[in-house]
Design a protein around this motif. Structure first.
Motif, PDB file in Angstrom:
ATOM      1  N   SER A   1       0.811  -1.226   0.000  1.00  6.67           N
ATOM      2  CA  SER A   1       0.000   0.000   0.000  1.00  6.67           C
ATOM      3  C   SER A   1       0.842   1.274   0.000  1.00  6.67           C
ATOM      4  O   SER A   1       0.483   2.260  -0.622  1.00  6.67           O
ATOM      5  CB  SER A   1      -0.934   0.023   1.209  1.00  6.67           C
ATOM      6  OG  SER A   1      -1.740  -1.116   1.188  1.00  6.67           O
ATOM      7  N   LEU A   2       1.962   1.230   0.738  1.00  2.00           N
ATOM      8  CA  LEU A   2       2.764   2.451   0.803  1.00  2.00           C
ATOM      9  C   LEU A   2       3.772   2.501  -0.345  1.00  2.00           C
ATOM     10  O   LEU A   2       4.313   3.567  -0.665  1.00  2.00           O
ATOM     11  CB  LEU A   2       3.491   2.487   2.163  1.00  2.00           C
ATOM     12  CG  LEU A   2       3.903   3.828   2.733  1.00  2.00           C
ATOM     13  CD1 LEU A   2       2.717   4.772   2.806  1.00  2.00           C
ATOM     14  CD2 LEU A   2       4.523   3.654   4.119  1.00  2.00           C
ATOM     15  N   GLY A   3       4.030   1.343  -0.916  1.00  2.00           N
ATOM     16  CA  GLY A   3       4.895   1.292  -2.100  1.00  2.00           C
ATOM     17  C   GLY A   3       6.377   1.435  -1.802  1.00  2.00           C
ATOM     18  O   GLY A   3       7.147   1.848  -2.666  1.00  2.00           O
ATOM     19  N   VAL A   4       6.784   1.107  -0.586  1.00  2.00           N
ATOM     20  CA  VAL A   4       8.230   1.134  -0.269  1.00  2.00           C
ATOM     21  C   VAL A   4       8.634  -0.229   0.288  1.00  2.00           C
ATOM     22  O   VAL A   4       7.781  -1.010   0.725  1.00  2.00           O
ATOM     23  CB  VAL A   4       8.589   2.257   0.739  1.00  2.00           C
ATOM     24  CG1 VAL A   4       8.318   3.627   0.150  1.00  2.00           C
ATOM     25  CG2 VAL A   4       7.850   2.101   2.061  1.00  2.00           C
ATOM     26  N   ASP A   5       9.948  -0.497   0.298  1.00  2.00           N
ATOM     27  CA  ASP A   5      10.399  -1.827   0.727  1.00  2.00           C
ATOM     28  C   ASP A   5      10.802  -1.857   2.188  1.00  2.00           C
ATOM     29  O   ASP A   5      10.984  -2.934   2.763  1.00  2.00           O
ATOM     30  CB  ASP A   5      11.629  -2.258  -0.095  1.00  2.00           C
ATOM     31  CG  ASP A   5      11.264  -2.436  -1.553  1.00  2.00           C
ATOM     32  OD1 ASP A   5      10.095  -2.788  -1.817  1.00  2.00           O
ATOM     33  OD2 ASP A   5      12.137  -2.189  -2.413  1.00  2.00           O
ATOM     34  N   ASP A   6      11.013  -0.682   2.762  1.00  2.00           N
ATOM     35  CA  ASP A   6      11.575  -0.687   4.120  1.00  2.00           C
ATOM     36  C   ASP A   6      11.089   0.520   4.913  1.00  2.00           C
ATOM     37  O   ASP A   6      10.524   1.462   4.357  1.00  2.00           O
ATOM     38  CB  ASP A   6      13.107  -0.684   4.051  1.00  2.00           C
ATOM     39  CG  ASP A   6      13.635   0.477   3.222  1.00  2.00           C
ATOM     40  OD1 ASP A   6      12.812   1.266   2.708  1.00  2.00           O
ATOM     41  OD2 ASP A   6      14.851   0.614   3.094  1.00  2.00           O
ATOM     42  N   LEU A   7      11.322   0.435   6.225  1.00  2.00           N
ATOM     43  CA  LEU A   7      10.956   1.533   7.128  1.00  2.00           C
ATOM     44  C   LEU A   7      12.206   1.986   7.879  1.00  2.00           C
ATOM     45  O   LEU A   7      13.052   1.169   8.243  1.00  2.00           O
ATOM     46  CB  LEU A   7       9.915   1.060   8.145  1.00  2.00           C
ATOM     47  CG  LEU A   7       8.524   0.744   7.608  1.00  2.00           C
ATOM     48  CD1 LEU A   7       7.688   0.034   8.684  1.00  2.00           C
ATOM     49  CD2 LEU A   7       7.812   2.036   7.152  1.00  2.00           C
ATOM     50  N   ASP A   8      12.287   3.293   8.117  1.00  2.00           N
ATOM     51  CA  ASP A   8      13.420   3.782   8.903  1.00  2.00           C
ATOM     52  C   ASP A   8      13.173   3.600  10.389  1.00  2.00           C
ATOM     53  O   ASP A   8      14.123   3.493  11.168  1.00  2.00           O
ATOM     54  CB  ASP A   8      13.648   5.263   8.592  1.00  2.00           C
ATOM     55  CG  ASP A   8      14.036   5.459   7.143  1.00  2.00           C
ATOM     56  OD1 ASP A   8      15.194   5.164   6.816  1.00  2.00           O
ATOM     57  OD2 ASP A   8      13.155   5.823   6.337  1.00  2.00           O
ATOM     58  N   LEU A   9      11.904   3.611  10.781  1.00  2.00           N
ATOM     59  CA  LEU A   9      11.603   3.536  12.216  1.00  2.00           C
ATOM     60  C   LEU A   9      10.271   2.831  12.429  1.00  2.00           C
ATOM     61  O   LEU A   9       9.301   3.111  11.718  1.00  2.00           O
ATOM     62  CB  LEU A   9      11.512   4.967  12.789  1.00  2.00           C
ATOM     63  CG  LEU A   9      11.060   5.127  14.230  1.00  2.00           C
ATOM     64  CD1 LEU A   9      12.121   4.573  15.201  1.00  2.00           C
ATOM     65  CD2 LEU A   9      10.817   6.603  14.567  1.00  2.00           C
ATOM     66  N   VAL A  10      10.240   1.923  13.399  1.00  4.18           N
ATOM     67  CA  VAL A  10       8.963   1.347  13.841  1.00  4.18           C
ATOM     68  C   VAL A  10       8.850   1.623  15.335  1.00  4.18           C
ATOM     69  O   VAL A  10       9.778   1.341  16.108  1.00  4.18           O
ATOM     70  CB  VAL A  10       8.908  -0.174  13.571  1.00  4.18           C
ATOM     71  CG1 VAL A  10       7.666  -0.790  14.217  1.00  4.18           C
ATOM     72  CG2 VAL A  10       8.895  -0.448  12.069  1.00  4.18           C
ATOM     73  N   LEU A  11       7.726   2.230  15.740  1.00  9.47           N
ATOM     74  CA  LEU A  11       7.517   2.549  17.156  1.00  9.47           C
ATOM     75  C   LEU A  11       6.475   1.611  17.744  1.00  9.47           C
ATOM     76  O   LEU A  11       5.423   1.382  17.140  1.00  9.47           O
ATOM     77  CB  LEU A  11       6.986   3.979  17.306  1.00  9.47           C
ATOM     78  CG  LEU A  11       7.963   5.116  17.069  1.00  9.47           C
ATOM     79  CD1 LEU A  11       7.227   6.459  17.169  1.00  9.47           C
ATOM     80  CD2 LEU A  11       9.105   5.081  18.086  1.00  9.47           C
ATOM     81  N   ILE A  12       6.795   1.091  18.930  1.00 12.64           N
ATOM     82  CA  ILE A  12       5.792   0.251  19.604  1.00 12.64           C
ATOM     83  C   ILE A  12       5.564   0.778  21.029  1.00 12.64           C
ATOM     84  O   ILE A  12       6.392   1.502  21.576  1.00 12.64           O
ATOM     85  CB  ILE A  12       6.213  -1.231  19.661  1.00 12.64           C
ATOM     86  CG1 ILE A  12       7.479  -1.387  20.497  1.00 12.64           C
ATOM     87  CG2 ILE A  12       6.426  -1.807  18.275  1.00 12.64           C
ATOM     88  CD1 ILE A  12       7.717  -2.822  20.852  1.00 12.64           C
TER      89      ILE A  12
END
Ligand code: C2E
Ligand code: C2E
Length: 297
Positions: free
Chosen positions: A99-110
């Motif tokens: 959906s976002l069209g990218v392969d990776d994330l710089d940050l995931v917050l939990i």
């Protein structure tokens, strides 16, 4: 725009991060325009805090206009940490890619797990994603103290914490201690609800005759100046203040229109007017004194 290092890995993020959240009245086209306006002001950092179809569709279109390497993309997992599982994390990555069209994330917050560990299968899934650089930084979002073992070198490299001009020493000490450990700190809640409410119902200044002359704090106790500083709104003062805290890599803001994001982005380039910093310190000092007096009663 100004850019600051995000933790130890050398990534540079804009001083403000646009948080995209629900409930939002914005349709996909408006989300796209909002992100487009943010990009035009130099904002490169975005936090997806709700995965609604409109939001993701608008964001995907806007992000597609920019080289991925020039973006810092964060994702907020709102599930309770105790319920985190491999499936939830896999679902997140599927949305990111499809959906976002990218392969990776710089940050995931939990959410703050309130303990030293994450559920084991969630921890393994996150480690694997970090290992193949599909997630660069993993952060804990907390409003209270965090188990030190959770932040021991390893899985977590970032913290999202409230910081604003009414933050007490506990909050300040916490973000400084975490930054000293080498974690990146993202500020949030820079315009807290209490001050928002105060700004919405400005108080009429009391005539000076009503003040006790012997009370050294009588003139300075409140946050009224937030509504009486020429050329500045209360929100702008609160944002400018948060930007003065050097341990914050970036601070979250929300905006609903391109005009609002442009106004907030300009705050990054402005210095707080003379005297406002002193008024902030005095207001904080008075609030602390009032709190102390109340606990003595
Ligand atoms: P929760 O949603 O399960 O969040 C648990 C804890 O995770 C929170 O404890 C806080 O330390 C951390 N946390 C969750 N979301 C965030 C965030 O966006 N930023 C930061 N810095 N930390 C976050 P806390 O603050 O004691 O809150 C306890 C519960 O109260 C929350 O459980 C939630 O149900 C509710 N709550 C607290 N603040 C809010 C809020 O601003 N909005 C909503 N809708 N609920 C809130
Ligand atoms: P929201 O739920 O509409 O809350 C808006 C703002 O009200 C929050 O901004 C915060 O300033 C204040 N607030 C509301 N409830 C609480 C609370 O229980 N404790 C504290 N300390 N403050 C509270 P903020 O922190 O920037 O959060 C923005 C949005 O992020 C929240 O909007 C909510 O959608 C989400 N959020 C933040 N923290 C939590 C949380 O702990 N749990 C959940 N489920 N959502 C959260």
């Amino acid at each position: 725009m100004r850019y600051r290092p995000f933790g130890a890995n050398g990534t540079r993020v804009s001083a403000i991060t646009l948080r995209l959240s629900e409930p939002s009245p914005l349709r996909a086209k408006e989300v796209e325009a909002l992100i487009g306006a943010a990009l035009a002001t130099g904002v490169n950092s975005f936090l997806i805090d709700a995965a609604s179809p409109d939001l993701l569709q608008g964001a995907a279109k806007a992000f597609a206009t920019v080289d991925r390497r020039n973006l810092f993309l964060g994702w907020r997992l709102r599930e309770q940490t105790s319920a985190l599982s491999r499936e939830i994390i896999e679902r997140m990555m599927t949305l990111v890619v499809e959906s976002l069209g990218v392969d990776d994330l710089d940050l995931v917050l939990i959410n703050d797990p309130q303990g030293a560990q994450l559920p084991p299968d969630a921890a393994l899934a996150l480690k694997a994603l970090k290992g193949r650089r599909a997630i660069r930084d993993l952060g804990v979002a907390s409003r209270s103290s965090i188990d030190p073992d959770l932040l021991a070198p390893g899985l977590f490299t970032a913290l999202a914490s409230p910081f604003n001009l009414s933050s007490g020493w506990a909050e300040r000490d916490r973000i400084r201690a975490v930054a000293a450990q080498g974690l990146a700190v993202m500020g949030e809640d820079v315009w807290p609800q209490s001050l928002r409410e105060a700004a919405a119902t400005p108080q009429t200044p009391r005539p000076s005759l009503w003040r006790r002359r012997s009370d050294p704090l009588a003139d300075v106790g409140g946050y009224d100046f937030l509504n009486h500083t020429p050329g500045w709104s209360a929100q702008e003062i609160c944002l400018a203040y948060a930007l003065t805290e050097p341990v914050l890599a970036t601070v979250q803001i929300t905006a609903e229109s391109p005009a609002q994001i442009q106004r907030l982005a300009q705050v990054v380039e402005r210095e707080l007017p003379d005297g406002v910093s002193a008024q902030i310190e005095l207001a904080r000092f008075s609030a602390q004194e009032r709190e102390r007096a109340a606990t003595r009663l």
